[in-house]
Design an enzyme around this catalytic site. Sequence first.
Site, PDB file in Angstrom:
ATOM      1  CG  ASP A  42      -0.248  -0.078   2.516  1.00 37.57           C
ATOM      2  OD1 ASP A  42       0.997   0.013   2.532  1.00 37.57           O
ATOM      3  OD2 ASP A  42      -0.919  -0.223   3.552  1.00 37.57           O
ATOM      4  CB  CYS A  45       5.271  -0.223   1.056  1.00 33.88           C
ATOM      5  SG  CYS A  45       5.655   0.899  -0.321  1.00 33.88           S
ATOM      6  CG  HIS A 148       5.911  -2.854  -2.863  1.00 33.41           C
ATOM      7  ND1 HIS A 148       5.088  -2.501  -1.804  1.00 33.41           N
ATOM      8  CD2 HIS A 148       6.463  -4.045  -2.521  1.00 33.41           C
ATOM      9  CE1 HIS A 148       5.127  -3.428  -0.881  1.00 33.41           C
ATOM     10  NE2 HIS A 148       5.965  -4.381  -1.283  1.00 33.41           N
TER      11      HIS A 148
END
Length: 1107
Positions: A42, A45, A148
């Site tokens: 999300d 992170c 990410h």
Amino acid sequence: MEAAVGAPDGVDQGGVGPLEDETPMDAYLRKLGLYRKLVAKDGSCLFRAVAEQVLHSQSRHVEVRMACIRYLRENREKFEAFIEGSFEEYLKRLENPQEWVGQVEISALSLMYRKDFVIYQEPNVSPSHVTENNFPEKVLLCFSNGNHYDIVYPITYKDSSAMCQSLLYELLYEKVFKTDVSKIMMGLEASEVAEESNSEISDSEDDSCKSKSTAATDVNGFKPSGSENPKNNGNSADLPLSRKVLKSLNPAVYRNVEYEIWLKSKQAQQKRDYSIAAGLQYEVGDKCHQVRLDHNGKLSNADIHGVHSENGLVLSEELGKKHTPKNLKPPPPESWNTVSGKKMKKPNSGQNFHSDTDYRGPKNLNKPIKAPSALPPRLQHPSSGVRQHAFSSHSTGSQSQKSSSEHKNLSRMPSQITRKPDRERAEDFDHVSRESYYFGLSPEERREKQAIEESRLLYEIQNRDEQAFPALSSSSVSQSPSQNSNACVPRKSSHARDRKGSMRRADAEERKDKDSLRGHTHVDKKPEPSTLEISDDKCTRVSSPSKSKKECPSPVEQKPAEHIPLSNPAPLLVSPEVHLTPAVPSLPATVPAWPSEPTTFGPTGVPAQIPILSVTQTTGPDAAVSQAHLTPSPVPVSIQAVNQPLMPLPQTMSLYQDPLYPGFPCSEKGDRAIAPPYSLCQTGEDLPKDKNILRFFFNLGVKAYSCPMWAPHSYLYPLHQAYMAACRMYPKVPVPVYPQNTWFQEAPPAQSESDCPCTDAHYSLHPEASVNGQMPQAEMGPPAFASPLVIPPSQVSEGHGQLSYQPELESENPGQLLHAEYEESLSGKNMYPQQSFGPNPFLGPVPIAPPFFPHVWYGYPFQGFVENPVMRQNIVLPPDDKGELDLPLENLDLSKECDSVSAVDEFPDARVEGAHSLSAASVSSKHEGRVEQSSQTRKADIDLASGSSAVEGKGHPPTQILNREREPGSAEPEPKRTIQSLKEKPEKVKDPKTAADVVSPGANSVDRLQRPKEESSEDENEVSNILRSGRSKQFYNQTYGSRKYKSDWGSSGRGGYQHVRGEESWKGQPNRSRDEGYQYHRHVRGRPYRGDRRRSGMGDGHRGQHT
């Protein structure tokens, strides 16, 4: 941002691509002695990873985020330069836990916690030291999927964390839950422990396996019932603790608890989404076509009796039992039985959709059934709707069937249609079709698409293309096979009345308008009564004439192959009611609010009957008649003419995109082509072979016919100007070399007007005969095709085939043709070719087309007849024809010298009617070549003078006339129409009295027609002024010696002197004249002739018309 739910983990975390790229990253890290710990995918992170490595807990990620925001605000001068936009707004957005972060936040966190960041991005590639602050401690991260971050630990962290985790869970269950964990672990078989250990190899594999299982079993949101895989979920009957607890108790297995918690919450959200989607897609009572109830793969029909978050309860019709199926397999699209009249539903993208009436069936068989279509309006079949050819009139409750081709078109359309409440399902389906066309677009894209669509439709309306306004409306066909455009006509069949029901008139009109703008239908064969079939090649079979109330009477029958003489066509046999209230099937109910033409309009130059090979829609006050056989039928009143605007509409498209660009025909090589001759063969064998030329003149003809109120010059001239501008801007573009004739090609000299080279021509042409020296009056109706044909100079010089001027043709169809003498050779006159448009000695000053064109505008390319007063000033006799005049002296054209005396004497009515009738009568007498006898003395003198000169033979015209015409030909730089006779020298005039009668009476007659009576009391003053200007008495005696007194003039107008003045002494100083001397024709007062023929070839007669 977030990866798709249930997608393989490799796609989410692989820095460069799919799953196979993720495995090399883990292998590369293991090779380096590192371990990647997955972090929740999300917006937090990065903060989760930093919170765990700095604060040793991922749950404190919000605290880390807020500390970073504060640090950025306090050190604004360090980071503001790296932020786009407002810095405060950026910090405000960072407060959202789902907001993704990047390099700026990493730099701030490095300075906050005094740790450098080392990031692994690709396998077998050295890591990046993104912060080089020389801090001893490092934060290791793995960057993947473009946004990410995962945590990278030494591989020893995994082993030590697994041992610590097992000790923690053992203390929890033994001290808190009072469970003997040692006995449970000893009771497990070694294989089960090994399986638990192997199942932990990678958290990504667990996620990927879960996703694959979901994709295989959870069809349409329904999960398989029972515990098919008990090892993945909950407690087993053989195990006292859950698999997750056993995994946590195993010292050899490390369990990523934080990631598992996030994954579980994610799956719970997915279940809620499925429940919402299932509620939108299914409801209790819906019918499932194919349900898999057992493992043998058999499909059966069932009704849904319950909709739940995981599994749905259905009732099988074949088994008569309720089941909770493992999945619902959608039926193939070809077997769908779509019931019209209901709204479609919009499930999640990628899922197949069903109509709710497919499951529940028709509730009310008597309700009107409307035509659904999943295609947008621009892709719909012109008559997309319910197929009504397969049902009988008695089976009113049966559903209409659709062909497989239509189902295939339906299946190609993505499922993007939502389900509406029942109270909205009675609305017309057209709205959903239009909305589906713009589905998934942002408001800006939707507005842009609508603007483009409206611009295209406006362009179609302006050009009045046949594609934009079909001959038959398809929406009226889709409603009922016998529905007529007139509401007063009764319906013939019972099923049409049943289907009529509650059809809304406004929606039907809207569909008519939409279809008539988009569709184009053709009739391909003779229809059968009460039968309507719509084929896939967009050809419709229209209802037979028996459906109409009455037929419009057709004119006199003729054979199709018969030649149609068009010299005297009859007016169109269309009643006035058709013009006032046309009942055309494709005419929309609400026509655009443009000023329409008068009711007496009609296409100019169109014959009364034309053999039509296809079904022709003829308009009538009550109904439309379809004639499928080959019979001559009256020309239909075009819809374009009904709504034809009086003024040109604005240009919406670029000039370079116009189908008529560059305003002249071009060959296949791009060179300018000469305009081809007329096509006279009915088979079309004499049409141009070059498709570019054919396309240009086809588009030009369509536009000229569709917009009869516009002169072609109004839209060809801007295109030509744009082309010339492009040639100037881009020097590499070759400038076209214009031929001699810039508008029309000279017809072959062997071809005359009365002889057609083709035997099967559409029409035959013959010159109109004169009766008693007069041309017959033009008929009150559309002019004949014979009138506007261009006659080359070769035919004019031979004295036959000259056409009479018709005033109606000029008023109705201005600007269609050029004059016959337009083809003067440009050689020797100019080094550069003349433009086909714009200022030149032929057309005069031509401005860019204004919004309104008057009927008399000198820039128009008016038809080229010398009797046309508007074009007299531009007419020039070609130099090659000047030496070959063989016409008698009294039949000289008005444009060369003056009005014919014979015409004035023989037609006294012309003095009242003006120059038009006079010109027509004069030319007709010239064509016949007859010298009419007259009782007046002046006419007799002319006959005597002309008789002696005409005997000399062809090629030797009278010396007086030829000398007057040849001498100024070489002195003038530009071809101009002037009074050439004034330049001759006195010694060349053998008989001054006769020569004066040749020149003066025509001008005198014109003067007598228009000029009022005036006194000549100023004669002495004028003569004294002449003497003071340096003239000799001999000049005065020569000029005025034989003047007549006022009582002998014989006319009430300002006649003048009947004799030619000498030119030698009149010239005066050499610099006094533009053409080596004045050419003014002096009158009683000695003033210059008001109608200077160098500038206005129309004379006083034309000036009198317009005053």
